[in-house]
Write a protein that holds these residues in place. Structure first.
Motif, mmCIF file in Angstrom:
data_model
loop_
_atom_site.group_PDB
_atom_site.id
_atom_site.type_symbol
_atom_site.label_atom_id
_atom_site.label_comp_id
_atom_site.label_asym_id
_atom_site.label_seq_id
_atom_site.Cartn_x
_atom_site.Cartn_y
_atom_site.Cartn_z
ATOM 1 N N LYS A 7 38.727 79.674 -10.182
ATOM 2 C CA LYS A 7 39.090 79.357 -11.562
ATOM 3 C C LYS A 7 38.618 80.504 -12.468
ATOM 4 C CE LYS A 7 39.017 75.256 -14.438
ATOM 5 N NZ LYS A 7 38.201 75.359 -15.604
ATOM 6 N N ALA A 8 39.479 80.918 -13.393
ATOM 7 C CA ALA A 8 39.059 81.981 -14.316
ATOM 8 C C ALA A 8 37.895 81.477 -15.158
ATOM 9 C CB ALA A 8 40.232 82.360 -15.193
ATOM 10 N N GLY A 13 43.547 79.971 -22.977
ATOM 11 C CA GLY A 13 44.204 80.618 -24.107
ATOM 12 C C GLY A 13 43.845 82.089 -24.248
ATOM 13 N N ILE A 14 42.684 82.445 -23.708
ATOM 14 C CA ILE A 14 42.201 83.812 -23.895
ATOM 15 C C ILE A 14 42.785 84.766 -22.857
ATOM 16 C CG2 ILE A 14 40.038 85.183 -23.868
ATOM 17 C CD1 ILE A 14 38.844 82.508 -25.139
ATOM 18 N N ASP A 15 43.287 84.192 -21.746
ATOM 19 C CA ASP A 15 43.956 85.005 -20.717
ATOM 20 C C ASP A 15 45.061 85.820 -21.371
ATOM 21 O OD1 ASP A 15 42.685 84.464 -18.447
ATOM 22 O OD2 ASP A 15 44.177 83.117 -17.593
ATOM 23 N N GLY A 16 45.070 87.094 -21.088
ATOM 24 C CA GLY A 16 46.167 87.920 -21.595
ATOM 25 C C GLY A 16 45.988 88.369 -23.036
ATOM 26 N N LEU A 17 44.939 87.900 -23.702
ATOM 27 C CA LEU A 17 44.672 88.382 -25.069
ATOM 28 C C LEU A 17 43.974 89.736 -24.954
ATOM 29 C CD1 LEU A 17 43.032 85.838 -27.571
ATOM 30 C CD2 LEU A 17 44.913 87.398 -27.961
ATOM 31 N N ALA A 18 44.466 90.724 -25.684
ATOM 32 C CA ALA A 18 43.803 92.035 -25.619
ATOM 33 C C ALA A 18 42.667 92.077 -26.635
ATOM 34 C CB ALA A 18 44.823 93.116 -25.916
ATOM 35 N N ARG A 130 45.920 81.876 -30.261
ATOM 36 C CA ARG A 130 45.807 81.984 -28.799
ATOM 37 C C ARG A 130 44.388 81.685 -28.333
ATOM 38 N NH1 ARG A 130 49.219 87.090 -26.938
ATOM 39 N NH2 ARG A 130 48.352 86.457 -24.938
ATOM 40 N N ILE A 131 43.402 82.038 -29.105
ATOM 41 C CA ILE A 131 42.015 81.700 -28.739
ATOM 42 C C ILE A 131 41.891 80.190 -28.540
ATOM 43 C CG2 ILE A 131 39.639 81.541 -29.642
ATOM 44 C CD1 ILE A 131 40.071 84.313 -30.908
ATOM 45 N N MET A 132 42.583 79.446 -29.392
ATOM 46 C CA MET A 132 42.475 77.984 -29.326
ATOM 47 C C MET A 132 43.481 77.352 -28.341
ATOM 48 S SD MET A 132 39.952 77.531 -31.131
ATOM 49 C CE MET A 132 39.907 75.770 -30.852
ATOM 50 N N GLY A 133 44.248 78.199 -27.644
ATOM 51 C CA GLY A 133 45.201 77.672 -26.656
ATOM 52 C C GLY A 133 46.482 77.159 -27.289
#
Ligand SMILES: Cc1ncc(COP(=O)(O)O)c(C=O)c1O
Length: 371
Positions: A7-8, A13-18, A130-133
């Protein structure tokens, strides 16, 4: 043996956020190209500096740096509330408008909620969503302006927030009182509309919406403002939101215990009283804006008429190339590739002297580019 699912560690939501990539250090360019200084026209900072009244108050506040600040910025809330004719508990202060935007996301966005934003617009709306999904729904601008009718068509039962950047960063355009009234008539009660008015104080247009009226009427509206721009307090971080008590109460639940430091509170209070500075900033901005319009036209560059302290200009050449060449000459601007408009740039309106240097450099670059 039972297989253990990997599991990450980070939230989904944070996956893929630069991560935010800060601009190149200005000091590097100064050294590398033997410059005297770097003219900063990339971040819409105040070219006249900080309000002198704020500066004085902040120097004094430093003596008490060992004491925690007052947690809820009471004096500031009272002051702003009086200006808008509302109660102090309809105002919340934060560590810059960026911090307020994050608080709004934390308070209102559940996983998979939809959040509607214009495109292009201020990138922080997407980041905090995106932080909050949450899921970002981008609605293209029309004629470089927020398209409120198209936004209404994108509202679904999952829509939680709508960010309206007015005037819009990076284009400098605005939506009018009438457009907002029609829009508000169609927004259902399960959505919160956030009007980000970071540049409101620069607006000269009479039809600029008075969003406070929706707050008076207890609509699900939040108005976000900052002291970074017209008051020149970007470096100490202070911004605020206004809204009906029911919404501000929710924001209070996610606020840090001491979101605005002592120095910023003192500076903010004094700045709000510095009408003389505001007047001077507006004069320099208006004059600079019209000078730049004229010069851009002479250089064959079109621009979006601006209601802010920056201009979105079609350079007619690769914005990144223009950025690099200006950088070498000691001027920093914001190239448009980040908004998928690579031939555009967002340029902060500077002092008369800075604007002249910019125009001279652009003319030279344009000539080089043509040959
Ligand atoms: C539209 C918009 N909203 C919010 C902010 C953030 O302001 P602050 O410096 O108060 O965090 C900015 C800053 O550039 C902005 O352009």
């Amino acid at each position: 043996m039972k297989r253990i699912e990997k599991k990450a560690l980070a939230r989904r939501g944070i996956d893929g956020l630069a991560a935010y990539v800060p601009g190149k250090p200005v000091e590097e360019a100064i050294r590398e190209y033997g410059l005297k200084e770097m003219i900063r026209l990339a971040s819409n900072e105040n070219p006249l500096g900080t309000s002198p009244k704020a500066l004085e108050a902040m120097k004094q506040a430093l003596d008490d740096a060992y004491l925690y600040p007052e947690g809820s910025s009471t004096e500031l809330r009272r002051k702003v509330a009086a200006t808008f004719g509302i109660e102090a508990d309809m105002v919340i202060f934060g560590n810059g408008a960026d911090n307020i935007l994050l608080m709004i996301a934390q308070a209102f966005i559940d996983e998979d909620d939809e959040v509607i934003v214009g495109d292009p617009t201020f990138s922080v709306y997407e980041t905090v969503t995106r932080i909050m999904g949450g899921r970002v729904v981008k609605v293209p601008l029309r004629d470089f302006t927020y398209d409120l009718s198209a936004i209404v068509r994108k509202i679904t039962p999952q829509t939680k927030l709508i960010f309206v950047c007015n005037p819009n960063n990076p284009t400098g355009s605005l939506v009018t009182e009438k457009e907002v009234a029609q829009f508000m008539d169609q927004v259902p009660a399960h959505c919160v509309v956030v009007f980000d008015e970071a540049y409101a104080e620069f607006v000269q247009e009479r039809n600029y919406p008075q969003t406070i009226r929706y707050i008076h009427h207890q609509k699900n509206v939040l108005m976000v403002r900052t002291l970074s721009k017209i008051f020149g307090l970007a470096g100490v971080r202070i911004g605020y939101a206004l809204g009906p008590q029911k919404l501000i109460n929710v924001l209070c639940k996610v606020a840090e215990p001491f979101p605005v430091n002592r120095v910023a509170q003192a500076g903010g209070l004094a700045a709000l009283d510095d009408g003389e500075f505001v007047k001077r900033v507006l004069e320099v901005n208006e004059e600079g804006k019209h000078y730049l319009y004229e010069q851009f036209s002479q250089l064959g560059m079109s621009y979006v008429p601006s209601h802010t302290n920056f201009v979105f200009v079609h350079l007619g050449m690769d914005g990144k190339l223009a950025f690099q060449k200006l950088w070498e000459k000691g001027i920093v601007i914001r190239p448009g590739d980040i908004w998928n408009l690579p031939e555009f740039s967002r340029i902060t309106i500077g002092t008369a002297e800075q604007n002249e240097k910019l125009v001279k450099a652009l003319a030279m670059i344009k000539k080089e580019n043509a040959s």
